[in-house]
Design a protein around this motif. Structure first.
Motif, PDB file in Angstrom:
ATOM      1  N   GLY A 118      10.418   6.020  15.875  1.00 26.82           N
ATOM      2  CA  GLY A 118      11.002   4.906  15.126  1.00 26.82           C
ATOM      3  C   GLY A 118      10.001   3.873  14.646  1.00 26.82           C
ATOM      4  N   VAL A 119       8.729   4.226  14.657  1.00 28.42           N
ATOM      5  CA  VAL A 119       7.703   3.282  14.211  1.00 28.42           C
ATOM      6  C   VAL A 119       7.338   3.581  12.752  1.00 28.42           C
ATOM      7  N   GLU A 120       7.274   2.530  11.942  1.00 35.76           N
ATOM      8  CA  GLU A 120       6.995   2.654  10.514  1.00 35.76           C
ATOM      9  C   GLU A 120       5.836   1.730  10.166  1.00 35.76           C
ATOM     10  N   VAL A 121       4.856   2.244   9.443  1.00 34.13           N
ATOM     11  CA  VAL A 121       3.661   1.468   9.100  1.00 34.13           C
ATOM     12  C   VAL A 121       3.557   1.361   7.578  1.00 34.13           C
ATOM     13  N   VAL A 122       3.515   0.133   7.067  1.00 31.54           N
ATOM     14  CA  VAL A 122       3.420  -0.088   5.618  1.00 31.54           C
ATOM     15  C   VAL A 122       2.333  -1.125   5.333  1.00 31.54           C
ATOM     16  N   ALA A 123       1.419  -0.772   4.452  1.00 33.60           N
ATOM     17  CA  ALA A 123       0.380  -1.709   4.024  1.00 33.60           C
ATOM     18  C   ALA A 123       0.482  -1.929   2.523  1.00 33.60           C
ATOM     19  N   TRP A 124      -0.109  -3.019   2.081  1.00 35.11           N
ATOM     20  CA  TRP A 124      -0.099  -3.313   0.648  1.00 35.11           C
ATOM     21  C   TRP A 124      -1.281  -4.227   0.315  1.00 35.11           C
ATOM     22  N   VAL A 125      -1.589  -4.292  -0.989  1.00 29.85           N
ATOM     23  CA  VAL A 125      -2.636  -5.201  -1.434  1.00 29.85           C
ATOM     24  C   VAL A 125      -2.051  -6.610  -1.460  1.00 29.85           C
ATOM     25  N   ASP A 126      -2.648  -7.442  -0.660  1.00 28.05           N
ATOM     26  CA  ASP A 126      -2.141  -8.805  -0.476  1.00 28.05           C
ATOM     27  C   ASP A 126      -2.795  -9.766  -1.463  1.00 28.05           C
ATOM     28  N   ARG A 127      -4.047  -9.515  -1.731  1.00 26.33           N
ATOM     29  CA  ARG A 127      -4.776 -10.404  -2.612  1.00 26.33           C
ATOM     30  C   ARG A 127      -5.939  -9.632  -3.221  1.00 26.33           C
ATOM     31  N   VAL A 128      -6.229  -9.901  -4.507  1.00 22.92           N
ATOM     32  CA  VAL A 128      -7.443  -9.394  -5.166  1.00 22.92           C
ATOM     33  C   VAL A 128      -8.148 -10.619  -5.725  1.00 22.92           C
ATOM     34  N   GLY A 129      -9.386 -10.822  -5.321  1.00 22.22           N
ATOM     35  CA  GLY A 129     -10.058 -12.056  -5.726  1.00 22.22           C
ATOM     36  C   GLY A 129      -9.170 -13.236  -5.331  1.00 22.22           C
ATOM     37  N   ASP A 130      -8.812 -14.056  -6.309  1.00 18.91           N
ATOM     38  CA  ASP A 130      -7.944 -15.196  -6.006  1.00 18.91           C
ATOM     39  C   ASP A 130      -6.484 -14.937  -6.353  1.00 18.91           C
ATOM     40  N   GLU A 131      -6.192 -13.735  -6.760  1.00 19.51           N
ATOM     41  CA  GLU A 131      -4.804 -13.425  -7.122  1.00 19.51           C
ATOM     42  C   GLU A 131      -4.022 -12.978  -5.885  1.00 19.51           C
ATOM     43  N   ALA A 132      -3.171 -13.864  -5.405  1.00 22.83           N
ATOM     44  CA  ALA A 132      -2.456 -13.626  -4.148  1.00 22.83           C
ATOM     45  C   ALA A 132      -1.002 -13.256  -4.400  1.00 22.83           C
ATOM     46  N   SER A 133      -0.416 -12.587  -3.436  1.00 23.25           N
ATOM     47  CA  SER A 133       0.976 -12.145  -3.564  1.00 23.25           C
ATOM     48  C   SER A 133       1.845 -12.775  -2.484  1.00 23.25           C
ATOM     49  N   THR A 134       3.128 -12.623  -2.653  1.00 29.40           N
ATOM     50  CA  THR A 134       4.092 -13.049  -1.628  1.00 29.40           C
ATOM     51  C   THR A 134       4.984 -11.852  -1.331  1.00 29.40           C
ATOM     52  N   VAL A 135       4.951 -11.409  -0.093  1.00 30.59           N
ATOM     53  CA  VAL A 135       5.657 -10.182   0.278  1.00 30.59           C
ATOM     54  C   VAL A 135       6.397 -10.417   1.588  1.00 30.59           C
ATOM     55  N   ASP A 136       7.615  -9.949   1.666  1.00 33.32           N
ATOM     56  CA  ASP A 136       8.419 -10.087   2.882  1.00 33.32           C
ATOM     57  C   ASP A 136       8.065  -8.949   3.834  1.00 33.32           C
ATOM     58  N   GLU A 137       7.386  -9.288   4.913  1.00 28.84           N
ATOM     59  CA  GLU A 137       6.899  -8.269   5.833  1.00 28.84           C
ATOM     60  C   GLU A 137       8.011  -7.489   6.526  1.00 28.84           C
ATOM     61  N   GLY A 138       9.161  -8.129   6.614  1.00 24.83           N
ATOM     62  CA  GLY A 138      10.252  -7.449   7.292  1.00 24.83           C
ATOM     63  C   GLY A 138      10.912  -6.379   6.440  1.00 24.83           C
ATOM     64  N   GLU A 139      10.733  -6.485   5.122  1.00 23.26           N
ATOM     65  CA  GLU A 139      11.498  -5.630   4.219  1.00 23.26           C
ATOM     66  C   GLU A 139      10.650  -4.675   3.398  1.00 23.26           C
ATOM     67  N   VAL A 140       9.371  -4.973   3.272  1.00 20.36           N
ATOM     68  CA  VAL A 140       8.543  -4.218   2.329  1.00 20.36           C
ATOM     69  C   VAL A 140       8.562  -2.717   2.638  1.00 20.36           C
ATOM     70  N   THR A 141       8.647  -1.909   1.589  1.00 18.77           N
ATOM     71  CA  THR A 141       8.701  -0.452   1.758  1.00 18.77           C
ATOM     72  C   THR A 141       7.537   0.211   1.030  1.00 18.77           C
ATOM     73  N   ARG A 142       7.280   1.419   1.445  1.00 16.25           N
ATOM     74  CA  ARG A 142       6.227   2.179   0.794  1.00 16.25           C
ATOM     75  C   ARG A 142       6.523   2.411  -0.679  1.00 16.25           C
ATOM     76  N   SER A 143       7.776   2.635  -1.006  1.00 15.56           N
ATOM     77  CA  SER A 143       8.071   2.902  -2.418  1.00 15.56           C
ATOM     78  C   SER A 143       7.838   1.646  -3.245  1.00 15.56           C
ATOM     79  N   ALA A 144       8.126   0.479  -2.686  1.00 11.88           N
ATOM     80  CA  ALA A 144       7.834  -0.758  -3.415  1.00 11.88           C
ATOM     81  C   ALA A 144       6.325  -0.919  -3.587  1.00 11.88           C
ATOM     82  N   VAL A 145       5.588  -0.540  -2.587  1.00  9.46           N
ATOM     83  CA  VAL A 145       4.122  -0.639  -2.673  1.00  9.46           C
ATOM     84  C   VAL A 145       3.600   0.292  -3.766  1.00  9.46           C
ATOM     85  N   ASP A 146       4.121   1.514  -3.775  1.00 10.62           N
ATOM     86  CA  ASP A 146       3.604   2.508  -4.717  1.00 10.62           C
ATOM     87  C   ASP A 146       4.162   2.345  -6.127  1.00 10.62           C
TER      88      ASP A 146
END
Lengths: 358, 358, 358, 358
Positions: free
Chosen positions: A149-177
């Motif tokens: 039941g363990v799920e691991v999801v990563a995403w690009v949080d920031r590139v240079g000074d361009e930062a994102s806002t992502v809900d860690e509880g909900e983010v999915t791999r398909s949203a990342v890809d």
């Protein structure tokens, strides 16, 4: 001590240089009887592969792998599970002019300082190509984790000074890809995309951060005092090429908070002990507490740029270097599966190595 | 796998709970024939000790140690070197009311999740008291490093939002110890001092960062791909109590730079290969390059505050906790010797374990 | 790599020289929640102790131990469990004349070859005194094994040419301890006893073999191909002072048999798979098969004799040595608890480290 | 803990099943810059290969290997050195009837007890085929040792009751290879040869012992107290298929001697400290003393015989088994290179891992 193995119970050993005959990984300690989903391994490898999008290095690496051992009739035998990758597109001629030069902020000089010799055809073991074995092993670890039941999801949080806002509880791999840059915040992804194109046009590169969440990790993983879960994660993630920083939970930002705001109050949620906030990032005293594990990794800008740079040659004589060849202006999108792989390796190792209680 | 050992060649194992009979460390792999400077061990321990200044916890810990084994006629035997510390001032009555409560952001809950049992008299192994053995072992490692011309200096870089400016090339231990807060930037130290007093008056706590430099490290230390030097450092430093982040070289700030600005050009300085800048923080491709190794560690605000907090008890029932006893409003000054100790342990291990070349 | 630790999951580290301040053992990985029977630890230590009978060394070693860490309210905490032994009766004056001489077949010369220095007051780490920590740890391991129905019994099988006949399926500890020489075959014990007295009267020493059986070991323990159960047992037992040989199952005698006579036919005994004979000694392919594990260890004659012997001093000059002091004419009776301890350590480690199946 | 790695500094990991796609070995920690003699690797492999003589199994295994990584322009890179062997002649049909049966004294039953699954096509990891990677790695280790003047020679010492007399100080590899049975005592070799033919004619098998000498080992190798040199050797040798016993120096025979006869007097030979006799077998207190290291290994009779045998199937039902296929009547001649390989691995690991002195 040689350093090409990682993990105690689920122990991976990678081998191979970027321009040698091949690379691979031996996994010792994979549980027996696992019905291995090789398609899932392939899918993880595809995310790591350069040349699949417009943003990253156009090197062609089919990444077709062979399972040399450890698998029989679709199931793991509990014996060493070996993945072998051939180096197909390994023309070294682009490296010929660099043979006696130390590329700035690469591993050329330090590799010679350490070993005395070096395979000058590419980065050798320091190449991101080495991570192909990590990602394959991580995909196996991911299957073990998914069973629990363990799920691991990563995403690009920031590139240079361009930062994102992502809900860690909900983010999915398909949203990342869904975006090429692998950032689930679409607005931020567009800005990152533009920045990477701009940087590439300049012949330059840019760094950034990857965030990662592991949801469903049971409370009780981690081995104080030296193999605390965050210590193992930090070790795994700082072993990735270009990684320069690591945070767990509130990380550096949390150091600016007062304890009264930072502490995570315990609450009873339907009989389960949870915390109201998660500044601890799912780990307290080096042991998981059942909340999502949240971490970030800092990646420096890629060292290969298309501008002239000062350096020295093997005799210490001044020289100017102008790299050619195939390279990423930004490693971040490809770093996403690498980060996930290392997190999966650490968590699978911790899960399988869980000490028995009396 | 049990997790109370660190290092491969210079291998330390710590033992002991904060309120048990004693604590200590066994060092296996200390070179034989070292004339041990026990006064230097004592000096490092004194810096770690609470109760020596106005800013930190008033618990009295004499930290007198006994060398139980490994030393004969003033020299190390090459056999396990054991330091034993007695727990003198270990009144547990202050913990009695907390016996069945999980203190927020402490290790109480996770320790029970992991082990099923817990020594409720203090933090057990999660207490900062555990680091006494690390600091003693670090002092031995420091002597080995000093013989090779390696010097390790850490300082408080930031407390809350109060930041300092320190020259990594020049900073000395005596400059660090000149202020109680252990920040060699005197103006910043005064601001930090004021902030800590303010926070203490509020019954609250505050976090910050420690920076550390290792000068004189020879090129060639580190074991790619998993035991890269920064990976070992990250593992060691994230194993410290309250550590939540780690950076090497330019760290997170470097991720905002372009590669052309970030790359460290190689130059020939009087026959030695050096880099013009040091964004790499002395490590490239996981191997030291002869430049100063520079790193930072983030420490969260201390979890013990003197304000009421919501929590649950062992049965999951809501409860309110109001800690009493002796605690630091800010761990940073005492974290300085702990950071140095872990860096010394990593570097001594790498130095002694250096692979022979043919 | 330093060599003072043994085991992966139940990991013991011993420390201390025979004539230093003290000796001890840290056990990392002892399961939490174990109600430790310290009386049983004491009982095992008593069997190892010299000076308790007429046949062995009269050195007084009370072996009173202190549990420094890892135990709280009678239960193990899962943290490092540390036993400390003080060296009470450690008069080194008997060793003064030997200070610069290499005693034949002792570790004096090799210790200096390895470390450059040596604690000349006794055997240092090479002394049988070092095994006090092993026996204490083994007693803890024995309690873990007993919980799983595993029982380990060793006895003196042969002294010089005096051999015994013992039923491995039935032999008990009380039968072993019924004779001072620890041989449950009473006739053989009497002959061994006479031989040891005769040898002592001559100022000489004699060797022999210890056999050991572990009953109740579940099938499935052992980690091919390098950590086969017999490989771990051999490593543990050959690490004992004076051990010179190891056999499992039919051992050397079995090499003279035909395969048709040696093979152990499988049979179904009340639903359990067993073998008709047990030439395999309970281990096949490096993994336990549920039958009793049977092994033997060869111990050479004690090197300390009371006769003049040729040797050289530290400068390589010829010298004659005539040891004085307290020594065993035969180590075999005291080797029995040492053998049991190492077997318990190996089996507990294997049992606790058993890989999870999917 | 998974068990497919051996050694600390010169660390080998083998992988592969006897009838899978391939087998191999990863060597992590091979010194960089070694000019690898692949012909010497091939020569060692040829000695291990079945089917090359009349006495052993006729299975055709070309043993052609590929160096997948770690070698560049003929020199080792210091990175993982990987040898890959393909399984060419791997017809599994002979094993089909044995699919659900447990062959007596094989690893079939215990493998299932441990892993739950099993590759029934041959012995899997328990097959002698697994040792191909050990022998390749041993050949690399042998080259490292040869550079330091260390020479390792093994021979068949006894087959059944046919024993040989061999001078350990003089025996050479060419003398060993002069007879097919690999016994340099020609008379004994003839008797052994006759015995093996007789046993084969009966459809039976026979065991025996291999002796091995390592000459030129410097004094000072070994890591007391648990990684004594003999403990490492015992572990390595007992991990070989069919090994059931181990002796160092005088071994079991020495246990029958008096100490006064067994002790090795030190003498000064042209300025070097040597011993008059070598009952210690070159190791005292777990550390090499500069004299030849002498050891023996007991190998049981091969379990595969051509006679009907009682067994049970996976459901525990009685069955009769009659093996077919290709097998050795006596493993001893092929065990010679296996023993040498493991001894080379242990000694190279000890030599490379030698602790630095101050």
């Amino acid at each position: 001590m040689p350093g090409n193995s990682f993990g105690e119970r689920f122990r991976v050993t990678t081998f191979g240089e970027s321009h040698g005959a091949g690379l691979g990984v031996v996994i010792d300690g994979c549980p027996a009887g696992l019905v291995l989903d090789l398609g899932a391994v392939d899918a993880d490898l595809a995310r790591r592969r350069p040349g699949t999008g417009k943003l990253v290095s156009p090197r062609k690496e089919p990444d077709a792998f062979e399972v040399v051992s450890g698998l029989f009739e679709g199931r793991t035998l509990g014996t060493p599970l070996t993945f072998l990758f051939r180096n197909a597109d390994a023309d070294a001629s682009a490296y010929e002019p660099l043979r006696d030069l130390y590329r700035p902020s690469h591993a050329d000089y330090t590799t010679e300082a350490r070993f005395g010799v070096r395979d000058w055809r590419g980065g050798g073991r320091a190449s991101a190509r080495e991570t192909v074995g990590r990602v394959a092993a991580g995909a196996v670890a991911r299957q073990i984790l998914a069973d629990q039941g363990v799920e691991v999801v990563a995403w690009v949080d920031r590139v240079g000074d361009e930062a994102s806002t992502v809900d860690e509880g909900e983010v999915t791999r398909s949203a990342v890809d869904a975006t090429e840059v692998r950032c689930p915040d679409r607005d931020a992804a567009a800005r990152m995309d533009a920045l990477i194109r701009e940087v590439r046009a300049e012949g330059d590169t840019v760094g950034g951060t990857v965030r990662c969440v592991a949801r469903g990790v049971p409370a009780g993983l981690g081995e104080p005092v030296f193999d605390k879960l965050e210590a193992r994660l930090a070790a795994g993630l700082l072993s990735l090429p270009a990684a320069r920083g690591f945070e767990v939970g509130s990380g550096y930002a949390g150091t600016r908070m007062r304890g009264s705001a930072h502490n995570d109050a315990f609450v009873n949620v339907d009989g389960a002990i949870r915390t109201r906030t998660n500044h601890s990032g799912g780990i307290q005293g080096g042991i998981s507490n059942g909340m999502p594990i949240v971490l970030s990794v800092a990646f420096k800008p890629v060292a290969t740029i298309f501008k002239p740079q000062d350096t020295v040659d093997r005799q210490g004589r001044p020289a100017v270097i102008q790299p050619r060849g195939r390279h990423d202006p930004c490693v971040l999108p490809r770093a996403v599966p690498m980060v996930e792989a290392m997190v999966c390796l650490v968590l699978a190792d911790a899960l399988l190595g869980r000490a028995p209680r009396r």
